[in-house]
Design a protein around this motif. Structure first.
Motif, PDB file in Angstrom:
ATOM      1  N   GLU A 146       0.810  -1.216   0.000  1.00  0.00           N
ATOM      2  CA  GLU A 146       0.000   0.000   0.000  1.00  0.00           C
ATOM      3  C   GLU A 146       0.847   1.272   0.000  1.00  0.00           C
ATOM      4  N   HIS A 147       2.159   1.118  -0.033  1.00  0.00           N
ATOM      5  CA  HIS A 147       3.042   2.293  -0.096  1.00  0.00           C
ATOM      6  C   HIS A 147       3.722   2.453  -1.455  1.00  0.00           C
ATOM      7  N   VAL A 148       4.119   1.343  -2.095  1.00  0.00           N
ATOM      8  CA  VAL A 148       4.914   1.452  -3.323  1.00  0.00           C
ATOM      9  C   VAL A 148       4.006   1.580  -4.541  1.00  0.00           C
ATOM     10  N   PRO A 149       4.517   2.138  -5.660  1.00  0.00           N
ATOM     11  CA  PRO A 149       3.742   2.169  -6.903  1.00  0.00           C
ATOM     12  C   PRO A 149       3.364   0.762  -7.351  1.00  0.00           C
ATOM     13  N   ARG A 150       2.265   0.650  -8.101  1.00  0.00           N
ATOM     14  CA  ARG A 150       1.702  -0.668  -8.371  1.00  0.00           C
ATOM     15  C   ARG A 150       2.656  -1.567  -9.140  1.00  0.00           C
ATOM     16  N   GLN A 151       3.466  -1.015 -10.044  1.00  0.00           N
ATOM     17  CA  GLN A 151       4.353  -1.888 -10.812  1.00  0.00           C
ATOM     18  C   GLN A 151       5.438  -2.508  -9.943  1.00  0.00           C
ATOM     19  N   TYR A 152       5.611  -1.975  -8.713  1.00  0.00           N
ATOM     20  CA  TYR A 152       6.570  -2.561  -7.771  1.00  0.00           C
ATOM     21  C   TYR A 152       5.886  -3.439  -6.727  1.00  0.00           C
ATOM     22  N   LEU A 153       4.598  -3.695  -6.900  1.00  0.00           N
ATOM     23  CA  LEU A 153       3.845  -4.468  -5.915  1.00  0.00           C
ATOM     24  C   LEU A 153       4.465  -5.838  -5.671  1.00  0.00           C
ATOM     25  N   ILE A 351       9.704 -19.461  -5.556  1.00  0.00           N
ATOM     26  CA  ILE A 351       8.431 -19.156  -6.209  1.00  0.00           C
ATOM     27  C   ILE A 351       7.452 -18.527  -5.226  1.00  0.00           C
ATOM     28  N   ILE A 352       7.624 -18.829  -3.936  1.00  0.00           N
ATOM     29  CA  ILE A 352       6.705 -18.259  -2.945  1.00  0.00           C
ATOM     30  C   ILE A 352       6.879 -16.746  -2.811  1.00  0.00           C
ATOM     31  N   GLY A 353       7.972 -16.198  -3.362  1.00  0.00           N
ATOM     32  CA  GLY A 353       8.184 -14.760  -3.278  1.00  0.00           C
ATOM     33  C   GLY A 353       7.130 -13.948  -4.011  1.00  0.00           C
ATOM     34  N   MET A 354       6.493 -14.541  -5.019  1.00  0.00           N
ATOM     35  CA  MET A 354       5.494 -13.812  -5.793  1.00  0.00           C
ATOM     36  C   MET A 354       4.092 -13.945  -5.206  1.00  0.00           C
ATOM     37  N   VAL A 355       3.891 -14.897  -4.294  1.00  0.00           N
ATOM     38  CA  VAL A 355       2.551 -15.200  -3.793  1.00  0.00           C
ATOM     39  C   VAL A 355       1.935 -14.072  -2.959  1.00  0.00           C
ATOM     40  N   PRO A 356       2.689 -13.392  -2.081  1.00  0.00           N
ATOM     41  CA  PRO A 356       2.065 -12.331  -1.280  1.00  0.00           C
ATOM     42  C   PRO A 356       1.414 -11.226  -2.099  1.00  0.00           C
ATOM     43  N   ALA A 357       1.957 -10.913  -3.277  1.00  0.00           N
ATOM     44  CA  ALA A 357       1.346  -9.881  -4.116  1.00  0.00           C
ATOM     45  C   ALA A 357      -0.043 -10.312  -4.580  1.00  0.00           C
ATOM     46  N   ILE A 358      -0.206 -11.623  -4.836  1.00  0.00           N
ATOM     47  CA  ILE A 358      -1.538 -12.140  -5.191  1.00  0.00           C
ATOM     48  C   ILE A 358      -2.460 -12.002  -3.995  1.00  0.00           C
ATOM     49  N   PHE A 359      -1.957 -12.340  -2.824  1.00  0.00           N
ATOM     50  CA  PHE A 359      -2.713 -12.205  -1.579  1.00  0.00           C
ATOM     51  C   PHE A 359      -3.317 -10.804  -1.458  1.00  0.00           C
ATOM     52  N   VAL A 360      -2.468  -9.805  -1.647  1.00  0.00           N
ATOM     53  CA  VAL A 360      -2.880  -8.413  -1.450  1.00  0.00           C
ATOM     54  C   VAL A 360      -4.015  -8.039  -2.395  1.00  0.00           C
ATOM     55  N   LEU A 361      -3.969  -8.543  -3.619  1.00  0.00           N
ATOM     56  CA  LEU A 361      -4.989  -8.206  -4.605  1.00  0.00           C
ATOM     57  C   LEU A 361      -6.287  -8.993  -4.426  1.00  0.00           C
ATOM     58  N   LEU A 362      -6.261 -10.017  -3.585  1.00  0.00           N
ATOM     59  CA  LEU A 362      -7.471 -10.821  -3.378  1.00  0.00           C
ATOM     60  C   LEU A 362      -8.527 -10.083  -2.564  1.00  0.00           C
ATOM     61  N   PHE A 363      -8.080  -9.209  -1.648  1.00  0.00           N
ATOM     62  CA  PHE A 363      -8.999  -8.613  -0.682  1.00  0.00           C
ATOM     63  C   PHE A 363      -9.049  -7.096  -0.827  1.00  0.00           C
ATOM     64  N   PRO A 364     -10.245  -6.515  -0.736  1.00  0.00           N
ATOM     65  CA  PRO A 364     -10.393  -5.050  -0.789  1.00  0.00           C
ATOM     66  C   PRO A 364      -9.694  -4.368   0.386  1.00  0.00           C
ATOM     67  N   THR A 365      -9.427  -3.094   0.224  1.00  0.00           N
ATOM     68  CA  THR A 365      -8.654  -2.346   1.225  1.00  0.00           C
ATOM     69  C   THR A 365      -9.251  -2.424   2.619  1.00  0.00           C
ATOM     70  N   ASN A 366     -10.575  -2.299   2.730  1.00  0.00           N
ATOM     71  CA  ASN A 366     -11.188  -2.174   4.053  1.00  0.00           C
ATOM     72  C   ASN A 366     -11.290  -3.489   4.809  1.00  0.00           C
ATOM     73  N   ILE A 367     -10.988  -4.628   4.157  1.00  0.00           N
ATOM     74  CA  ILE A 367     -10.965  -5.919   4.867  1.00  0.00           C
ATOM     75  C   ILE A 367      -9.689  -6.698   4.525  1.00  0.00           C
ATOM     76  N   ARG A 368      -8.698  -6.003   3.997  1.00  0.00           N
ATOM     77  CA  ARG A 368      -7.493  -6.686   3.492  1.00  0.00           C
ATOM     78  C   ARG A 368      -6.723  -7.395   4.600  1.00  0.00           C
ATOM     79  N   LEU A 369      -6.448  -6.695   5.693  1.00  0.00           N
ATOM     80  CA  LEU A 369      -5.669  -7.309   6.769  1.00  0.00           C
ATOM     81  C   LEU A 369      -6.452  -8.426   7.447  1.00  0.00           C
ATOM     82  N   THR A 370      -7.745  -8.214   7.646  1.00  0.00           N
ATOM     83  CA  THR A 370      -8.582  -9.270   8.232  1.00  0.00           C
ATOM     84  C   THR A 370      -8.572 -10.517   7.363  1.00  0.00           C
TER      85      THR A 370
END
Length: 433
Positions: A146-153, A351-370
């Motif tokens: 949520e801090h870096v530009p999207r292409q660096y997600l 390969i697991i290094g790329m997985v968290p970025a998918i995680f972040v995009l799965l959930f909307p901002t207001n329930i992302r951490l939950t």
């Protein structure tokens, strides 16, 4: 929040934030893993010497497992708080709780001094540490995303993931030094306290720059809209609108947790059950594998993005399956090139290094951490509690059991990759429901 330019470069503030979170993540992993390396000594210190050694060993492992069991509780409780009150206060809480818990562990009286009160206090502190760690891991990914530009997600999240394994590598080196520097008697007396003191000091260092840490711009924008019906009901919204995302998150966590648990934590012990290997050589090979896994995490984060997640996940999962079997066949034939094979295994496990970025995009901002904290910690607790015992038992009968299990996990990765490959479009990272 106004959309950042699609190809905006990472600013110096973004880079400083990545460095801050990565250093904190490495330290947090070291803090959490101390007990894994010191299980025998600490359990002997906090349990009566009249207990049967085998039973004491089981109890010692139980004390380590408590940290895993506490992770879902901390992730769920404080993940919800982070979606309501903000990422920054929860990040501060998790870091402070970890620092204070390891410092308290270093100062605890032994069983000989306080009797059963000593292990009760240790268990309580281990629960607090596990709860803090449970919310910190998903929060670290979210904070960077949520801090870096999207292409660096993807790259930013992969840096955080790689830093976790820097913590593992530091743990290996530190405890090799500690065990070689102290006699067993010195460790049993007060030497076991040293790692906890060092962990507390290291945990304190990031907090010295806390005033430079800014709240997530996504959360700041969310609260500026004052959507109380959104921010105050993360669990209701999560299970109403994101059940599919929860399931996908559980499967992605199964991949991350299984690869980490088997290849990074268990493989050396599992090898000793069925193969004759030089301990010093294999210990070096294991550390080399972790180094290359760090490189692998960054590599996969660099080459992946929200447009090619599926394709990269499929290719990476197939490469991991192939290398895992090649690694075992090589061991069976003598293990002459174990350094090269372990390095390749570690790199492909990245390969697991790329997985968290998918995680972040799965959930909307207001329930992302939950959402991430729930799916990640629940599945990680299951894997951490069952896989070590299950694989150890299976390896006694089938030497290739770890390879078969990783092949199964890789197959899940291929299925997930196919799903993302055919997915029309990911949610926008600033989506709110």
């Amino acid at each position: 929040m106004p959309a950042r330019p699609q190809y905006e470069l990472m600013s110096s503030k973004d880079k400083n934030m990545v460095m801050f979170v990565c250093f904190s993540s490495a330290v947090m992993f070291f803090d959490f893993l101390i007990y894994l390396y010191m299980a025998d000594i600490v359990s002997t210190t906090f349990l009566p010497d009249t207990i049967d050694p085998k039973f004491a060993r089981l109890q010692g492992l139980g004390l380590f497992a408590i940290g895993y069991l506490a992770r879902p509780l901390g992730g769920i409780l404080f993940g919800r708080y982070g979606d309501i009150k903000g990422r920054k206060p929860v990040l501060l809480f998790s870091m402070l709780a970890t620092m204070l818990s390891v410092l308290a562990m270093a100062c605890l009286p032994t069983y000989a001094q306080w009797g059963w009160v000593a292990p009760a206090l240790f268990i309580a502190l281990r629960l607090i540490q596990g709860m803090a760690f449970g919310v910190y891991v998903p929060l670290a990914w979210i904070f960077i995303a949520e801090h870096v530009p999207r292409q660096y997600l993807s790259l930013g999240c992969s840096y955080v993931t790689a830093s976790f394994y820097v913590g593992v590598l530091f743990s290996n080196a530190f405890f090799i030094w500690l065990i070689s520097s102290m006699t067993p008697d010195q460790l049993m007396n007060n030497g076991w306290r040293l790692p906890f003191f060092i962990a507390a000091i290291l945990s304190c260092l990031p907090l010295l720059t806390w005033r430079l840490v800014k709240e997530s711009p996504f959360f700041t924008d969310l609260t500026s809209r004052k959507p109380d019906k959104y921010t105050n009901k993360p669990f209701t919204l999560l299970f109403k609108h994101c059940r599919q995302s929860i399931f996908i998150g559980l499967m992605l966590t199964l991949i991350i947790s299984s690869i980490t648990t088997v290849i990074i934590l268990l493989l050396p012990d599992l090898m000793e059950l069925r193969f004759s290997v030089d301990n010093d050589l294999f210990s070096f090979a294991h550390s080399l594998g972790i180094v290359f896994m760090i490189f692998g995490c960054i590599f996969y984060g660099l080459v992946s993005n929200y447009q090619n997640f599926g394709k990269i996940l499929i290719i990476g999962s197939l490469l991991l399956i192939g290398q895992m079997f090649a690694f075992y066949y090589h061991l069976q034939s003598g293990g002459e090139y174990i350094l090269i094979m372990y390095a390749l295994l570690g790199f492909f496990a990245g390969i697991i290094g790329m997985v968290p970025a998918i995680f972040v995009l799965l959930f909307p901002t207001n329930i992302r951490l939950t959402g991430i904290a729930f799916s990640y910690n629940v599945m990680y607790g299951i894997v951490g509690g069952l896989v070590p015992f299950g694989l150890a038992y299976a390896t006694l009968y089938i030497s290739f059991s770890p390879a078969l299990y990783i092949a199964f996990i890789g197959f899940i990765g291929v299925i997930m990759g196919l799903y993302f490959y055919h997915l029309p479009e990911f949610k926008k990272i600033d989506t709110v429901i």
